[in-house]
Design an enzyme around this catalytic site. Structure first.
Site, PDB file in Angstrom:
ATOM      1  N   ASP A 223       0.741  -1.230   0.048  1.00  0.00           N
ATOM      2  CA  ASP A 223      -0.017   0.031   0.124  1.00  0.00           C
ATOM      3  C   ASP A 223       0.848   1.170   0.021  1.00  0.00           C
ATOM      4  O   ASP A 223       0.622   2.150  -0.847  1.00  0.00           O
ATOM      5  CB  ASP A 223      -0.905   0.087   1.430  1.00  0.00           C
ATOM      6  CG  ASP A 223      -0.387  -0.347   2.530  1.00  0.00           C
ATOM      7  OD1 ASP A 223       0.762  -0.939   2.605  1.00  0.00           O
ATOM      8  OD2 ASP A 223      -1.056  -0.362   3.480  1.00  0.00           O
ATOM      9  N   ASP A 251       0.642  -1.006 -13.786  1.00  0.00           N
ATOM     10  CA  ASP A 251      -0.390  -0.297 -14.369  1.00  0.00           C
ATOM     11  C   ASP A 251      -0.058   1.168 -13.879  1.00  0.00           C
ATOM     12  O   ASP A 251      -0.150   2.378 -14.662  1.00  0.00           O
ATOM     13  CB  ASP A 251      -1.713  -0.654 -14.265  1.00  0.00           C
ATOM     14  CG  ASP A 251      -2.116  -1.424 -15.305  1.00  0.00           C
ATOM     15  OD1 ASP A 251      -1.542  -2.437 -15.998  1.00  0.00           O
ATOM     16  OD2 ASP A 251      -3.480  -1.536 -15.914  1.00  0.00           O
TER      17      ASP A 251
HETATM   18 MN    MN Z   1      -2.037  -6.030 -15.802  1.00  0.00          MN
END
Ligand code: MN
Ligand code: IPM
Length: 370
Positions: A223, A251
């Protein structure tokens, strides 16, 4: 020497961007005298439509007979029904597992010309140059049990995050090796404050560090890592992490580069070879693919950015075939086309010359000079 490459375009923009890589690699072959031979295979949603399975045996045979795999993307709304028996994504997951491609290398670089396209301030992007090393054949993606069922109390589903000592060790070792050849800093990302698997991950990483004393090791909770990637991305050199964490973080990290359309990746069974060392042929093939998906919204319009695929094919030349100069020629070709102000739509801003997928590929091919 004949170099056999499996071309698996897949769905959406996958075939469009992969075709540009084939074109540019053919130019490289002409210029440097290599004999690339192409074997195509269907995989993903298109294979479900045609053969009822995302990865027909024939495609698997094709892949196993090749020296490397150039892959596009899979998936699309047509196959997104959560109740479907089989999914396009099962095809790529099967290949990763069958070939033992446990080390997924995702380099994140910022093109100075595109720094303004990132949502981050340009000064925060200074010096960003990292590799996310994602474990690819274990963790939450593959752990058992993995199923859904129904009883009197209702529907239920389970996925399992499980790792063996060996699985953790081999990928973290690749991380140390890669860091050793870069800025000598490894960040291991886990969730050791909550997950048993995270504690084992951290313990093994600490043990391995004894063999890599020249590399600085940090442990960051996932996190917190997600936050640091945005607030202070330049601190990272090599990040090694669990399959799902790596999927999500990569991403996220892609926004640093201005567009997902720019980022290549490689999936390997061993650390990248050092420069000058040729990977031994005859083993299982490695796989190279853009980190972006099938982008169904723009597929068929000829506007997809082929750079991620082109850069993936450059990494293929370097790591699967030891062809360094040839790999450089593709990367330099991309740089040259960008430097002249040519951009695909996803990264174009005012004053740029906006061109399509095929035109961009043509220009890189002619820069390569084949
Ligand atoms: Mn992916
Ligand atoms: C990726 C993709 C895949 C993954 C999908 C297509 C199965 O998102 O390569 O990051 O989740 O691994």
């Amino acid at each position: 020497m004949e170099l056999k490459i499996a071309v698996i375009g897949g769905d959406g923009i996958g075939p469009e961007v992969t075709a540009e890589s084939v074109k540019v690699l053919d130019a490289v072959g002409r210029r440097y005298g290599h004999d690339f031979t192409w074997r195509t295979g269907v995989m993903g949603g298109c294979a479900i439509d045609k053969f009822g399975t995302p990865i027909p045996d024939k495609t698997m045979d094709t892949i196993l007979g090749c020296d490397a795999i150039l892959f596009g993307a899979v998936g699309g709304p047509k196959w997104d029904d959560p109740r479907a028996k089989t999914r396009p994504e099962d095809g790529i997951l099967h290949i990763r597992k069958e070939l033992g491609l446990f080390a997924n290398v995702r380099p994140i670089k910022v093109y100075p010309e595109l720094a303004h396209a990132s949502p981050l301030r340009e000064d925060q992007l200074q010096g960003v140059d990292m590799v996310i090393l994602r474990e690819l054949t274990g963790g939450l993606y593959f752990g058992r049990p993995k199923k859904r069922w129904e009883n009197a109390r209702g529907r239920r589903a389970v996925d399992t995050l499980s790792y063996t000592e060996k699985e953790i060790e081999r990928v973290v070792r690749v991380g140390f090796e890669m860091a050793r050849n870069r800025r000598k800093k490894l960040t291991s990302v886990d969730k050791a404050n909550v997950l048993e698997s995270g504690r084992l991950w951290r313990e093994i990483t600490i043990e391995l560090h004894h063999e890599y004393r020249d590399v600085e090791l940090d442990h960051v909770l996932v996190d917190n890592a997600a936050m640091q990637l945005i607030t202070n991305p330049a601190q990272f050199d090599v990040i090694v992490t669990e399959n799902t964490f790596g999927d999500i973080l990569s991403d996220e990290a892609s926004v640093l580069s201005g567009s997902m359309g720019m980022l290549p990746s490689a999936s390997l069974t061993s650390p990248p070879p050092k420069k000058g060392v040729r990977r031994r042929r005859g083993g299982k093939p490695a796989l190279y693919e853009p980190i972006h998906g099938s982008a169904p919204d723009i597929s068929g319009h000829g506007v997809a950015n082929p750079v991620a695929s082109l850069l993936s094919s450059a990494i293929m030349l370097r790591w699967s075939f030891g062809l360094h100069e040839e790999a450089d020629s593709i990367e330099k070709g991309v740089d040259a086309v960008m430097a002249e102000g040519f951009r695909t739509r996803d990264i174009a801003s005012e004053g740029d010359k906006c061109i399509g997928t095929v035109q961009f590929g043509d220009m890189v091919a002619s820069a390569v000079g084949g």
